[in-house]
Design an enzyme around this catalytic site. Structure first.
Site, PDB file in Angstrom:
ATOM      1  N   PRO A   1       0.811  -1.219   0.000  1.00 21.19           N
ATOM      2  CA  PRO A   1       0.000   0.000   0.000  1.00 21.19           C
ATOM      3  C   PRO A   1       0.842   1.266   0.000  1.00 21.19           C
ATOM      4  CG  PRO A   1      -0.068  -1.065   2.153  1.00 21.19           C
ATOM      5  CD  PRO A   1       0.699  -1.966   1.255  1.00 21.19           C
ATOM      6  N   GLU A   2       0.685   2.046  -1.052  1.00 21.35           N
ATOM      7  CA  GLU A   2       1.257   3.388  -1.090  1.00 21.35           C
ATOM      8  C   GLU A   2       0.081   4.363  -1.118  1.00 21.35           C
ATOM      9  OE1 GLU A   2       4.481   3.703  -3.964  1.00 21.35           O
ATOM     10  OE2 GLU A   2       4.957   1.600  -3.748  1.00 21.35           O
TER      11      GLU A   2
ATOM     12  N   LYS B   1       0.999   7.960   3.344  1.00 19.35           N
ATOM     13  CA  LYS B   1       0.526   6.592   3.595  1.00 19.35           C
ATOM     14  C   LYS B   1      -0.146   6.449   4.955  1.00 19.35           C
ATOM     15  CE  LYS B   1       4.765   5.322   1.268  1.00 19.35           C
ATOM     16  NZ  LYS B   1       6.086   4.721   1.501  1.00 19.35           N
TER      17      LYS B   1
ATOM     18  N   HIS C   1      -4.813 -13.614   9.940  1.00 19.33           N
ATOM     19  CA  HIS C   1      -3.923 -12.629  10.553  1.00 19.33           C
ATOM     20  C   HIS C   1      -4.694 -11.445  11.130  1.00 19.33           C
ATOM     21  CE1 HIS C   1      -0.580 -14.910   9.000  1.00 19.33           C
ATOM     22  NE2 HIS C   1      -1.094 -14.868   7.784  1.00 19.33           N
TER      23      HIS C   1
ATOM     24  N   ARG D   1       2.377  -9.413   8.122  1.00 15.52           N
ATOM     25  CA  ARG D   1       3.775  -9.185   8.524  1.00 15.52           C
ATOM     26  C   ARG D   1       3.922  -8.221   9.693  1.00 15.52           C
ATOM     27  NH1 ARG D   1       6.434  -8.794   2.508  1.00 15.52           N
ATOM     28  NH2 ARG D   1       4.558  -9.724   1.693  1.00 15.52           N
TER      29      ARG D   1
ATOM     30  N   LYS E   1      20.003  19.021  -0.907  1.00 10.02           N
ATOM     31  CA  LYS E   1      20.347  17.704  -0.362  1.00 10.02           C
ATOM     32  C   LYS E   1      21.575  17.109  -1.036  1.00 10.02           C
ATOM     33  CE  LYS E   1      17.086  16.692   2.664  1.00 10.02           C
ATOM     34  NZ  LYS E   1      17.342  16.134   3.995  1.00 10.02           N
TER      35      LYS E   1
ATOM     36  N   ARG F   1      16.213  -3.531  -1.007  1.00 10.49           N
ATOM     37  CA  ARG F   1      15.061  -3.818  -1.861  1.00 10.49           C
ATOM     38  C   ARG F   1      15.564  -3.820  -3.304  1.00 10.49           C
ATOM     39  NH1 ARG F   1      12.137   1.148   0.762  1.00 10.49           N
ATOM     40  NH2 ARG F   1      13.418   0.331   2.420  1.00 10.49           N
TER      41      ARG F   1
END
Length: 294
Positions: A2-3, A61, A96, A125, A168, A278
């Site tokens: 989910p974003e 989110k 779950h 999770r 940055k 990732r």
DNA sequence: CAAGGCTCCTGATAGC
DNA sequence: TGCTATCAGGAGCCTT
């Protein structure tokens, strides 16, 4: 995962099925699901009970349910695998299931279809969770005051974002995932927006020109808006969200998960590179690696 | 202080 | 068949 678009689908579902209902009972089945509520599961359950839910809000989110007549909100983050489901009381517990919220609907309920349903937080999770927090004067839970506005927020400041990128000493994908610069972007939509902008994920943000930042933000908004439009097809169901993954949009992805498949623009095989525990998916021809700085 | 890395968690899948 | 390794990854927290 989910974003922003998936979380917004959930928020809309909650607005329809849960807003304006009064909490009658809360059952925490797994303490980790409320670990950000430092006073513990019993305190969490006790403090919700008896309060009416206001209109759900979202930033990035995160989403939250204001408790009417208090200055507090129930904050939710879905993490990797979290789902908020509206289910009939009689539906068997999910494997779950972590938190159950029952409501005290007094017939006739405002929406007859809302009778006999409960809210369930399901999370395999357990990266996600629920917690209760005081609101800031802006009506934002205090623990997420450091989160930047998201790109679909009308008050998101494109110019301030560009200036922050220029200051940055980091790379563009890291910046997209930095929730204090821009919120709601996760690994999938970052790769999609970078592919659309033809930017390599390791491009230093200090080298981005204003037109490139503008294009990047445009693609972030486009891809999220498209995903949101498709995710919205599940509103008819009692399920508040779709399936905890990227919904029906996965068939529209141009970059994410396409290792070895031809780039949809130039046909070059897409690549995957390990990145920050990732993966990053990109086209080696359209998204050239930046020159290594000395 | 900024930037980058580690860690939490469970289940699907690949490889031997 | 059954074991181990790998991968999925958001964000708080820790180190450099």
């Amino acid at each position: 995962m989910p974003e922003l678009p998936e979380v917004e689908v959930v928020r809309r579902g909650l607005e329809r099925w849960v807003a304006h209902r009064t909490v009658a009972d809360v059952e925490v089945l797994h303490p980790r699901a409320v670990r950000r509520h430092t006073a513990g599961p019993d305190d969490f359950a006790h403090r919700l009970t008896g309060h009416r839910i206001g209109t759900p809000s979202r930033r990035g989110k995160y989403l939250w349910l204001p408790l009417e007549d208090t200055d507090q909100s129930v904050l939710a983050h879905l993490g990797m695998s979290g789902q908020l489901l509206v289910q009939p009381y009689s539906a068997p517990d999910e494997k779950h299931l972590r938190v159950r919220v029952r409501f005290a609907d007094i017939p006739p309920a405002p929406d007859p279809a809302a009778e006999g349903t409960e809210l369930r937080f399901v999370d395999q999770r357990t990266f996600g969770g629920l917690s209760l927090h005081d609101n800031t004067p802006d009506g934002l839970p205090d623990v997420i005051a450091h989160i930047a506005r998201d790109p679909l927020d009308p008050l998101f400041d494109d110019d301030a974002f560009h200036q922050a990128l220029r200051r940055k000493r980091t790379t563009v994908k890291r910046a997209l995932l930095d929730q204090s610069l821009i919120s709601g972007v996760g690994n999938i939509y970052a790769d999609e927006a970078l592919w659309r902008t033809r930017l390599h994920y390791e491009r230093p943000t200090a080298t981005l020109t204003r037109p490139v930042t503008t294009a990047l933000l445009g693609h972030v908004r486009d891809v999220m808006t498209a995903a949101l439009a498709v995710g919205g097809t599940s509103f008819d169901s009692l399920y508040v969200n779709i399936n905890g993954e990227s919904g029906y949009f996965d068939r529209s992805l141009d970059a994410y998960g396409r290792e070895g498949l031809p780039c949809k623009r130039c046909g070059t095989p897409m690549r995957r590179r390990p990145w920050m525990n990732r993966s990053s998916y990109f086209c080696p021809k359209c998204q050239r690696a930046p020159r290594v700085s000395s």
